[in-house]
Motif scaffolding. Structure first.
Motif, mmCIF file in Angstrom:
data_model
loop_
_atom_site.group_PDB
_atom_site.id
_atom_site.type_symbol
_atom_site.label_atom_id
_atom_site.label_comp_id
_atom_site.label_asym_id
_atom_site.label_seq_id
_atom_site.Cartn_x
_atom_site.Cartn_y
_atom_site.Cartn_z
ATOM 1 N N ALA A 13 0.883 -1.265 0.093
ATOM 2 C CA ALA A 13 0.009 -0.051 0.063
ATOM 3 C C ALA A 13 0.837 1.363 -0.046
ATOM 4 C CB ALA A 13 -0.857 0.127 1.277
ATOM 5 N N GLU A 68 -7.930 3.249 -5.507
ATOM 6 C CA GLU A 68 -8.081 2.529 -4.466
ATOM 7 C C GLU A 68 -7.167 1.575 -3.916
ATOM 8 O OE1 GLU A 68 -11.872 0.140 -5.507
ATOM 9 O OE2 GLU A 68 -13.085 1.957 -5.774
ATOM 10 N N GLU A 104 -5.536 -1.396 -1.376
ATOM 11 C CA GLU A 104 -5.797 -2.315 -0.576
ATOM 12 C C GLU A 104 -4.977 -2.758 0.551
ATOM 13 O OE1 GLU A 104 -6.485 -7.324 -1.239
ATOM 14 O OE2 GLU A 104 -5.398 -5.928 -2.472
ATOM 15 N N LEU A 113 -3.518 -5.000 3.629
ATOM 16 C CA LEU A 113 -3.445 -6.636 3.968
ATOM 17 C C LEU A 113 -2.782 -6.464 5.362
ATOM 18 C CD1 LEU A 113 -2.723 -8.432 0.546
ATOM 19 C CD2 LEU A 113 -4.686 -8.372 1.924
ATOM 20 N N ARG A 127 -8.200 -7.960 5.401
ATOM 21 C CA ARG A 127 -8.117 -7.001 4.022
ATOM 22 C C ARG A 127 -9.231 -5.858 4.195
ATOM 23 N NH1 ARG A 127 -9.245 -9.529 -1.927
ATOM 24 N NH2 ARG A 127 -11.388 -9.725 -0.752
ATOM 25 N N SER A 128 -8.620 -4.639 4.021
ATOM 26 C CA SER A 128 -9.504 -3.489 3.998
ATOM 27 C C SER A 128 -8.933 -2.694 2.747
ATOM 28 C CB SER A 128 -9.365 -2.925 5.249
ATOM 29 O OG SER A 128 -7.893 -2.310 5.474
ATOM 30 N N TRP A 129 -9.989 -1.821 2.621
ATOM 31 C CA TRP A 129 -9.760 -0.830 1.182
ATOM 32 C C TRP A 129 -10.051 0.415 1.466
ATOM 33 C CZ3 TRP A 129 -8.659 -2.786 -3.552
ATOM 34 C CH2 TRP A 129 -8.387 -4.071 -3.700
ATOM 35 N N THR A 171 -14.306 -0.088 2.781
ATOM 36 C CA THR A 171 -14.310 -1.935 2.904
ATOM 37 C C THR A 171 -15.713 -2.585 2.713
ATOM 38 O OG1 THR A 171 -12.309 -1.613 4.375
ATOM 39 C CG2 THR A 171 -13.335 -3.812 4.434
ATOM 40 N N LYS A 174 -16.896 -2.557 -0.616
ATOM 41 C CA LYS A 174 -16.152 -3.466 -1.494
ATOM 42 C C LYS A 174 -16.807 -5.055 -1.078
ATOM 43 C CE LYS A 174 -12.846 -2.023 -4.009
ATOM 44 N NZ LYS A 174 -12.621 -2.317 -5.347
#
Length: 699
Positions: free
Chosen positions: A394, A415, A417, A419, A424-426, A452, A455
C-alpha cells in the motif's frame, strides 16, 4: 524648504507603501479564496463519486430483479429516497430499440412515454459504453434548469440504459451558498462550455456566461473575465485574477473584483471538467486604505498651510498613519486566521483520512482522525514516512501516485488495498496537488475514506448474480438428469428382485443402486437450491430452531468426542423464514465442523442481537484443522469440497449460501488453519485453530 522636502519625501513613501499594502492584501485575500474554491471542488467531486457508486449498486439490483417490475420500481424508489437530497430528480430506464422510456419520480410517481428517432428533445445516448462505466451528459431542462444525466448500461438483451437526472444547482447549492469571502463575496460554477451551473443571481443560472453578461450590461467590457474563463477555467486550470463586473449582491455598476478558481473533475467518460470560482469586490480591501489615504492628504494639506509645525508634525502623522495601517493589517490577518480556523475545524471534524505529504512521502500535516486511525499522536506521526505506518504494498502504491502528482500537477484518484495477516481492507484515496505562488507543486493533499464495507457489498452482489445464474442452470440440468436416473434406478430395482442375493451380480447391482441414489441426492440438492419457495415465511424463534437441531445432533457429537458449548442470547426478535430451511443451513455447518474435528474438539454455537443494524447473529465455531487460505474464495462454489472422494458432494455450503441470501441475510467465514507438524512442535499446543461461520439475518 527642508520641511517641504521632508513632506514630499513622506508623500512619495506613503504612496509607495499604500500601493505595496494594497497589492499584498489583495494577494493574501485571493490565496484565501483559492483555498475556499479547492475545498468546495473537493466536496463536489467527493459527492459525485458517491452518486456514481450508488448508481452502480442500483444498476446491479435492477438487473437482479429484472423479472419483477414492481420490485424494480421499489428498488428505484429506495434509491430516489436516498439521493433526493443530492439533487437527484428522477430515474429513467430507456429502451433505445423499442423507443420506450420508463420514468420514475419521487414518492412513487411513475410513467412511460414513447418517442421516435426523429425526436429532437430526447436525451442523446452514447454510441457505446463499457460495462461498469458511467457516462455523464449535461443538458438544459425547461425552464432553463441545468441538469446532469449519469448514464449506465444495464447490459441486458434489450440494450437498455439507466439514467439518473441530477438538478445541478440543487446538487451544488449546499456546498457553495454558505461560502463567504470577506463580507459579501460569493461562489459560482461554470461548465466546460461556459454555462453558469450555479450563481447567486438566479437569472444567470443555465445561461452562457459570455452572452448573459454582455446582454445585461452592454456598456461594460468583460474582456478580463472572458479571458480568464476561456483560457483557464474552461481549460481546467486553477489560479487567481481580477476583473470588472456589472453586478454584485444587487448593486449594479462597474465593480472591480478579485477571483480565485479551481477545476472540478466531473467524469472520466467522457472527460469533463467544471470550474468553481470564489469572488469578492476589491473595495472590501481598499475601502479602509482609501479612508486612511484621504485623512493623510488632509493632514498633509494642513501641514503645508502650517509649515511652522515643521517636519516634526509631519513625521508624527506619518508614524501614526503607519501604525494604523499595521493595526488594520493585523485585523485583516486575524480575519484570515479565523477563516482558516473555520476550515480547519471542518477538516478536523471529518471522519476521513486527510493529510499532506512531501515528495519523499513524509507527513507534513494531518487531521486528528488520521492520527487516531494510524494509532499514534499527531506530533509523533508528523515527519514520519508513509512506509512506516502502511503495509509495504500500500505504501509503494501511494508513493507511486504522489510522484505522479508532483510530475503532472494534476489530481489522481485510486483504491488502495491494505493487507494485515488475513484481514483485508480498502481505502478510496484522492491525491491533489498543493501549489505555491510560482505554480509549482509544494505538497500533496491526500483524502482517503474506508470503503471496505462497500467492497464487501460488491463481492456479495457478484456472488448473488453468480448464484442466480447457477440456480437457473441447476434447475434445468437437474430435471434433465432426474428422468434417465429414475429409469436406471427402476430397472436396477427389478434386476435386484430377480437376482440371487448370494450372487456376485446381486452385489454389483446393489453398488449401482447405491451410486444412483447418491446421484439422486446431488440432484435433489440442486433442485432445493434453485427452487423458489412458494410458502409464506413464518415468524421463527432463532434460539428455539437451534435447540431443536441440537437435540438431534447432540448424541452424534458425543460419540465423536466433540464438546458442544451453547451461548444463546435472550430477547432476540423473531425472523421471517422457514424453520426447516434454517435447520438445513445449521445442520450443514455443524456437519462440516464435525468432519473437521476427526479427533474430537470443541464446537461453539452462539446467538446475539445487533441492535444498531437490527440483525440477528448466529456463530458456529469449531476447533478443527481450518480452511487453507487458497480455498477461502471457493468454499461457497458448487461441487467444491476438500473431503475425500465419495464423502461429500460439495453442495452443502452452496445451498446454505443460497438459502441465507434469499432471506436477505449474509454468511461469512473466518478461518485460522492449523500449522505444519514441525511448526506445531515448535509453537506447542497453544496455537489457536478456529473456523468461524457468522450468519446475519434481518429481524
Amino acid at each position: 524648504m527642508t520641511a517641504c522636502s521632508i513632506l514630499v519625501a513622506g508623500t512619495i513613501l506613503s504612496v509607495w507603501s499604500s500601493k505595496e499594502a494594497r497589492t499584498s492584501l489583495s494577494r493574501m485575500f485571493n490565496d484565501q479564496q483559492l483555498i475556499s474554491a479547492r475545498y468546495a471542488a473537493g466536496l463536489i467531486e467527493h459527492q459525485l463519486a458517491f452518486i456514481r457508486k450508488k448508481l452502480v449498486f442500483l444498476r446491479s439490483d435492477i438487473v437482479l430483479n429484472a423479472g419483477d417490475p414492481a420490485l424494480v420500481d421499489q428498488t428505484i424508489q429506495n434509491g430516489l429516497s436516498r439521493l433526493m437530497e443530492n439533487g437527484v430528480r428522477k430515474f429513467e430506464i430507456i429502451d433505445p430499440h423499442a423507443h420506450i422510456t420508463s420514468v420514475h419520480l419521487p414518492y412513487g410517481r411513475r410513467g412511460e412515454k414513447t418517442w421516435t428517432s426523429e425526436s429532437v428533445n430526447r436525451l442523446p445516448l452514447p454510441q457505446s459504453i463499457e460495462a461498469g462505466d458511467i457516462w455523464s451528459e449535461p443538458y438544459i431542462a425547461n425552464p432553463g434548469i441545468p441538469m446532469l444525466a449519469m448514464i449506465t448500461s444495464l447490459n441486458d438483451r434489450a440494450g437498455r440504459f439507466l439514467v439518473c437526472h441530477i438538478d445541478i444547482a440543487w446538487f451544488i447549492s449546499p456546498y457553495l451558498k454558505n461560502i463567504l469571502s470577506g463580507k459579501t463575496g460569493y461562489a459560482w460554477v461554470i461548465d466546460d462550455q461556459g454555462t453558469f451551473l450555479y450563481h447567486p443571481d438566479a437569472r444567470f443560472t443555465g445561461k452562457n456566461a459570455f452572452a448573459v453578461r454582455k446582454e445585461k450590461y452592454p456598456e461594460l467590457s468583460f474582456e478580463m473575465i472572458n479571458t480568464i474563463q476561456k483560457k483557464k477555467m474552461i481549460a481546467g486550470k486553477e489560479g487567481t485574477g481580477r476583473y470588472f463586473s456589472g453586478w454584485h449582491r444587487g448593486v449594479t455598476g462597474k465593480i472591480e473584483k478579485l477571483v480565485a478558481f479551481c477545476p472540478i473533475d466531473v467524469s472520466v467518460h467522457p472527460p469533463r471538467k467544471w470550474s468553481v470560482a470564489v469572488t469578492a469586490p476589491v473595495l472590501e480591501i481598499e475601502d479602509a486604505l482609501k479612508e486612511d489615504e484621504r485623512r493623510r492628504l488632509i493632514f498633509q494639506a494642513l501641514t503645508l498651510l502650517s509649515v511652522i509645525l515643521g517636519a516634526g508634525v509631519i513625521l508624527f502623522l506619518e508614524v501614526r498613519w503607519s501604525r494604523r495601517l499595521e493595526v488594520y493589517a493585523e485585523q485583516r490577518s486575524e480575519a484570515f486566521k479565523r477563516s482558516e480556523e473555520k476550515y480547519r475545524s471542518l477538516v478536523e471534524s471529518a471522519e476521513d483520512l486527510i493529510f499532506t505529504v512531501n515528495e519523499k512521502g513524509r507527513f507534513l500535516t494531518m487531521n486528528s482522525f488520521t492520527a487516531e486511525w494510524l494509532g499514534g499522536r499527531r506530533d509523533e506521526l508528523i515527519g514520519g514516512q508513509i512506509g512506516d505506518y502502511f503495509p509495504s504494498r500500500a505504501a509503494e502504491k501511494q508513493m507511486e501516485h504522489i510522484k505522479k502528482v508532483y510530475a503532472s500537477g494534476k489530481s489522481l484518484r485510486t483504491e488502495i488495498e491494505l493487507l494485515a495477516g488475513t484481514d483485508r481492507s480498502w481505502l478510496s484515496t484522492n491525491f491533489m496537488p498543493l501549489k505555491d505562488a510560482d505554480k509549482n507543486v509544494s505538497a500533496v493533499l491526500c483524502i482517503a475514506r474506508d470503503i471496505t464495507d462497500d467492497k464487501n457489498l460488491e463481492e456479495q452482489l457478484v456472488n448473488t448474480e453468480k448464484l442466480a445464474s447457477l440456480g437457473t442452470l441447476a434447475a434445468g440440468v437437474a430435471h434433465e438428469i432426474n428422468n434417465p436416473l429414475g429409469v436406471i434406478l427402476g430397472f436396477c430395482d427389478l434386476l435386484i428382485e430377480n437376482t440371487d442375493k448370494q450372487s456376485r451380480i446381486h452385489d454389483d447391482l446393489k453398488v449401482i443402486e447405491r451410486q444412483g441414489l447418491h446421484c439422486k441426492e446431488i440432484v435433489e440438492n440442486l433442485l432445493s437450491f434453485s427452487r423458489t419457495d412458494k410458502h409464506e415465511p413464518q415468524d421463527v424463534d432463532l434460539n428455539l430452531c437451534l435447540k431443536d437441531l441440537i437435540q438431534i445432533v447432540d448424541h452424534t457429537l458425543e460419540l465423536r468426542r466433540i464438546v458442544l458449548i451453547t451461548d444463546l442470547a435472550e430477547g432476540i426478535p423473531n425472523i421471517k423464514a422457514e424453520a426447516h430451511q434454517l435447520q438445513q443451513v445449521f445442520l450443514n455447518l455443524v456437519n462440516n465442523a464435525a468432519a473437521a474435528m476427526d479427533k474430537g474438539g470443541v464446537l461453539k454455537v452462539r446467538t446475539a442481537f445487533d441492535r444498531t443494524n437490527r440483525k440477528a447473529v448466529v456463530q458456529i465455531i469449531d476447533s478443527g484443522h481450518g480452511i487453507a487460505p487458497e480455498n477461502m474464495d471457493r468454499i461457497f462454489d458448487p461441487f467444491f469440497t476438500t473431503k475425500p472422494e465419495g464423502e461429500g458432494t460439495g453442495l452443502g455450503l452452496f445451498v446454505s449460501y443460497g438459502i441465507i441470501t434469499r432471506l436477505g441475510g449474509a454468511i461469512r467465514c473466518v478461518s485460522h488453519q492449523a500449522p505444519s507438524r514441525e511448526k506445531h512442535r515448535e509453537e506447542g499446543d497453544m496455537v489457536e485453530r478456529e473456523t468461524t461461520f457468522t450468519i446475519t439475518l434481518p429481524v
